[in-house]
Motif scaffolding. Structure first.
Motif, PDB file in Angstrom:
ATOM      1  N   ALA A  50       0.663  -1.086   0.134  1.00  0.00           N
ATOM      2  CA  ALA A  50       0.019  -0.149  -0.217  1.00  0.00           C
ATOM      3  C   ALA A  50       0.943   1.148  -0.122  1.00  0.00           C
ATOM      4  O   ALA A  50       0.034   2.550   0.241  1.00  0.00           O
ATOM      5  CB  ALA A  50      -1.026  -0.180   1.501  1.00  0.00           C
ATOM      6  N   CYS A  51       2.420   1.095  -0.192  1.00  0.00           N
ATOM      7  CA  CYS A  51       2.924   2.586  -0.392  1.00  0.00           C
ATOM      8  C   CYS A  51       3.515   2.164  -1.841  1.00  0.00           C
ATOM      9  O   CYS A  51       4.546   3.355  -2.134  1.00  0.00           O
ATOM     10  CB  CYS A  51       4.322   1.871   0.615  1.00  0.00           C
ATOM     11  N   GLY A  52       3.343   1.497  -2.450  1.00  0.00           N
ATOM     12  CA  GLY A  52       4.191   0.912  -3.771  1.00  0.00           C
ATOM     13  C   GLY A  52       5.525   0.970  -4.210  1.00  0.00           C
ATOM     14  O   GLY A  52       6.127   0.662  -5.115  1.00  0.00           O
ATOM     15  N   HIS A  53       5.943   0.330  -3.319  1.00  0.00           N
ATOM     16  CA  HIS A  53       7.709  -0.213  -3.177  1.00  0.00           C
ATOM     17  C   HIS A  53       8.047  -0.937  -4.087  1.00  0.00           C
ATOM     18  O   HIS A  53       8.469  -0.842  -4.431  1.00  0.00           O
ATOM     19  CB  HIS A  53       7.972  -0.149  -1.828  1.00  0.00           C
ATOM     20  N   HIS A  54       6.694  -2.030  -4.089  1.00  0.00           N
ATOM     21  CA  HIS A  54       7.436  -3.287  -5.070  1.00  0.00           C
ATOM     22  C   HIS A  54       7.442  -2.452  -7.014  1.00  0.00           C
ATOM     23  O   HIS A  54       7.960  -2.906  -7.481  1.00  0.00           O
ATOM     24  CB  HIS A  54       6.163  -3.375  -5.688  1.00  0.00           C
TER      25      HIS A  54
ATOM     26  N   VAL B 158      13.159   6.765  -7.054  1.00  0.00           N
ATOM     27  CA  VAL B 158      11.715   7.230  -6.980  1.00  0.00           C
ATOM     28  C   VAL B 158      10.347   6.156  -6.811  1.00  0.00           C
ATOM     29  O   VAL B 158      10.751   5.526  -6.185  1.00  0.00           O
ATOM     30  CB  VAL B 158      11.460   6.963  -9.007  1.00  0.00           C
ATOM     31  N   HIS B 159       9.976   7.328  -5.171  1.00  0.00           N
ATOM     32  CA  HIS B 159       9.066   6.752  -4.683  1.00  0.00           C
ATOM     33  C   HIS B 159       7.127   6.851  -5.757  1.00  0.00           C
ATOM     34  O   HIS B 159       7.572   7.936  -6.362  1.00  0.00           O
ATOM     35  CB  HIS B 159       8.933   6.867  -3.652  1.00  0.00           C
ATOM     36  N   THR B 160       6.194   5.909  -4.944  1.00  0.00           N
ATOM     37  CA  THR B 160       5.127   5.674  -6.376  1.00  0.00           C
ATOM     38  C   THR B 160       5.047   6.691  -5.570  1.00  0.00           C
ATOM     39  O   THR B 160       5.126   6.945  -4.181  1.00  0.00           O
ATOM     40  CB  THR B 160       4.235   5.145  -6.403  1.00  0.00           C
TER      41      THR B 160
ATOM     42  N   ALA C  65      12.564  -2.886   4.623  1.00  0.00           N
ATOM     43  CA  ALA C  65      11.794  -1.977   6.020  1.00  0.00           C
ATOM     44  C   ALA C  65      12.476  -0.353   6.073  1.00  0.00           C
ATOM     45  O   ALA C  65      13.091   0.264   6.538  1.00  0.00           O
ATOM     46  CB  ALA C  65      12.859  -2.577   7.331  1.00  0.00           C
ATOM     47  N   GLU C  66      11.952  -0.269   5.179  1.00  0.00           N
ATOM     48  CA  GLU C  66      11.242   1.393   5.044  1.00  0.00           C
ATOM     49  C   GLU C  66      10.408   2.175   5.816  1.00  0.00           C
ATOM     50  O   GLU C  66      10.379   2.933   6.756  1.00  0.00           O
ATOM     51  CB  GLU C  66      11.607   2.276   3.537  1.00  0.00           C
ATOM     52  N   GLU C  67       9.077   0.894   6.127  1.00  0.00           N
ATOM     53  CA  GLU C  67       8.123   1.253   6.531  1.00  0.00           C
ATOM     54  C   GLU C  67       8.128   1.068   8.256  1.00  0.00           C
ATOM     55  O   GLU C  67       9.218   0.341   8.574  1.00  0.00           O
ATOM     56  CB  GLU C  67       6.893   0.817   6.202  1.00  0.00           C
ATOM     57  N   PHE C  68       8.866   1.843   9.252  1.00  0.00           N
ATOM     58  CA  PHE C  68       8.803   2.053  10.456  1.00  0.00           C
ATOM     59  C   PHE C  68       7.750   1.511  11.072  1.00  0.00           C
ATOM     60  O   PHE C  68       6.789   1.993  12.118  1.00  0.00           O
ATOM     61  CB  PHE C  68       9.212   3.196  11.083  1.00  0.00           C
TER      62      PHE C  68
HETATM   63 ZN   LIG Z   1       7.565   4.118   1.161  1.00  0.00          ZN
END
Ligand SMILES: [Zn+2]
Ligand SMILES: [Zn+2]
Length: 451
Positions: A110-114, A189-191, A147-150
């Motif tokens: 749900a943060c688009g990291h894929h 680049v992040h979505t 692990a970017e999501e804290f």
């Molecule tokens: Zn993110």
């Protein structure tokens, strides 16, 4: 010594773009494969194995198992020069109500990291061709970060206690481990969703944060038969939450304060007075320094809950993220390449103090080196929400791959003049060593007993 002319650069850029165009279907498929195995931070084993295999198939030697699931693969140019990192984040987060959430874990992208996996592989596919080697003065490090999501702080603290981790995010831990010691600058680049019409945006900042693990200890007792014998830890936590809400009128808008929390253990049995409760709090603001006085007040509120009910509270402060500072030289270069490749209206440049209030550990990296963290406006729904979906994979994967490849190429060609210029102009706020010391000092524990 080979130094490329602008005609050579244009030819190589065209080759990189053609290669990415030719690989479009494959890159989008890679992003979708990552989407189909959502895993939360430091547990991205399947995703990491997939990315490793893809990099190896391009001929890379891949260093694996950095901070558990992180990886690094370096492409060396024929000539000496700086190293530019292209980063992709591996992790998903937990949104169990998302339609594509893993039914067992609730994990979902749900943060688009894929999408970052696809765009990073696009850059690697294009620039690892032999035609590029002679033109590059310096190296490209592909760094795949866990692990970017804290989140899952308690689980990560257990890993910290067992010595598997010291810091609780991927980039923080990789800085500590020295993964970035031979890297001079970095980009990813992040979505994003709903940032206007342009496919890409760059600029702006992000909030710093600190995390609080707040353990209330009361005394359990029969909720019907002996409530007078109990000390209600849940009421203490709820009282603290109200006290925190009462602080909100004191927050300065210019500090971009966000204070929020969850009760991750609210008691064990409904027929017992809760004797132990875990409240997980977070304080965000525009800088680590701006957080300090606010965190102090919030901690006072935690104590107030224990004081009111007569229990005790242990507050563990966990070092979170630093604010993002994007390097203006790299930013200009990225924006110019976006305009050249995708058209004049393809990118919007935001003022450097504009913020959405969220946080990223690219902020931590930005304390020690020049970075950029543009967004690809490619999703619908709300970030971290049950409806966040990448709608446009060309925008999410292919366009970022092209602009990053062209930007890296421009930085490192022509004897890496632009990369060197970037480094001369940039003054980092910390050294890696100082960063590690600052983060260590932000871990504190205090025990407050009401009597
Ligand atoms: Zn993110
Ligand atoms: Zn996120």
């Amino acid at each position: 010594m080979n130094s490329s002319t602008s005609a050579e650069l244009a030819e190589l850029r065209a080759l990189a773009l053609r290669t990415i165009d030719g690989a479009t279907r494959d890159l989008i498929a890679a992003a979708k494969t990552a989407y189909s195995t959502p895993e939360t931070g430091f547990n991205e084993h399947k995703t990491a194995a997939f990315v490793q295999e893809r990099l190896q198939s391009l001929g890379f030697v891949v260093e694996t198992g950095i901070a558990r699931t992180g990886m690094k693969a370096v492409l060396r140019g024929a000539n000496p020069g700086p190293t530019v990192a292209v980063i992709a984040e591996l992790d998903a987060l937990r949104v169990p109500t998302h339609p594509d959430a893993d039914p067992d874990t609730g994990a979902t992208h749900a943060c688009g990291h894929h999408a970052q996996i696809g765009s990073m592989l696009g850059v690697a596919t294009a620039l690892s061709q032999p035609e590029f080697k002679d033109a590059l003065s310096g190296n490209i490090a592909f760094i795949i970060t866990p692990a970017e999501e804290f989140i899952e702080i308690q689980e990560r603290l257990t890993l910290k206690e067992s010595g598997e981790l010291e810091f609780l995010s991927g980039k923080q831990e990789m800085i500590r481990l020295g993964t970035f010691d031979d890297v001079d600058m970095a980009m990813m680049v992040h979505t994003s969703a709903g940032n206007g019409d342009a496919g890409l945006s760059i600029g702006g900042t992000s909030n710093a944060h600190v995390s609080h693990q707040v353990r209330y200890l009361g005394r359990s007792a029969h909720a019907g038969g002996a409530p007078d014998q109990g000390v209600n830890a849940l009421q203490a936590a709820m009282f603290a939450n109200s006290a925190i809400n009462a602080q909100r009128e004191t927050f300065r808008e210019s500090d971009v304060v966000r204070v929020h929390g969850i009760i991750s253990n609210g008691g064990s049995s409904v027929n017992a007075v809760p004797g132990e409760v875990l409240y997980e709090g977070r304080v965000r603001a525009k800088s680590v320094e701006a957080i300090e006085p606010i965190a102090e007040r919030v901690i006072r509120c935690y104590r107030a809950g224990a004081l009111a009910m007569g229990g005790s509270v242990e507050v563990q402060s966990v070092a979170g993220y630093h604010a993002l500072r994007q390097d203006l030289t790299m930013q200009r270069l990225f924006a110019a390449n976006a305009e050249l490749i995708l058209g004049r209206d393809s990118i919007s440049v935001l003022p450097s103090d504009q913020t959405h209030g969220g946080s990223t550990d690219m902020g931590d990296l930005s304390t020690i080196m020049p970075v950029i963290h543009p967004y690809a406006n490619s999703a619908s729904g709300v970030g971290h929400g049950h409806d966040y979906l990448i709608e446009d994979y060309d925008r999410a994967v292919v366009a970022p791959a092209k602009v990053m490849a062209a930007t890296v190429l421009e930085l490192l060609s022509n004897d890496a003049q632009l990369a060197r210029e970037t480094l001369v102009k940039h003054k980092p706020s910390l050294t890696a060593k100082k960063y590690v010391a600052v983060q260590r000092a932000r871990f504190t524990t205090e025990l407050y007993e009401s009597k």
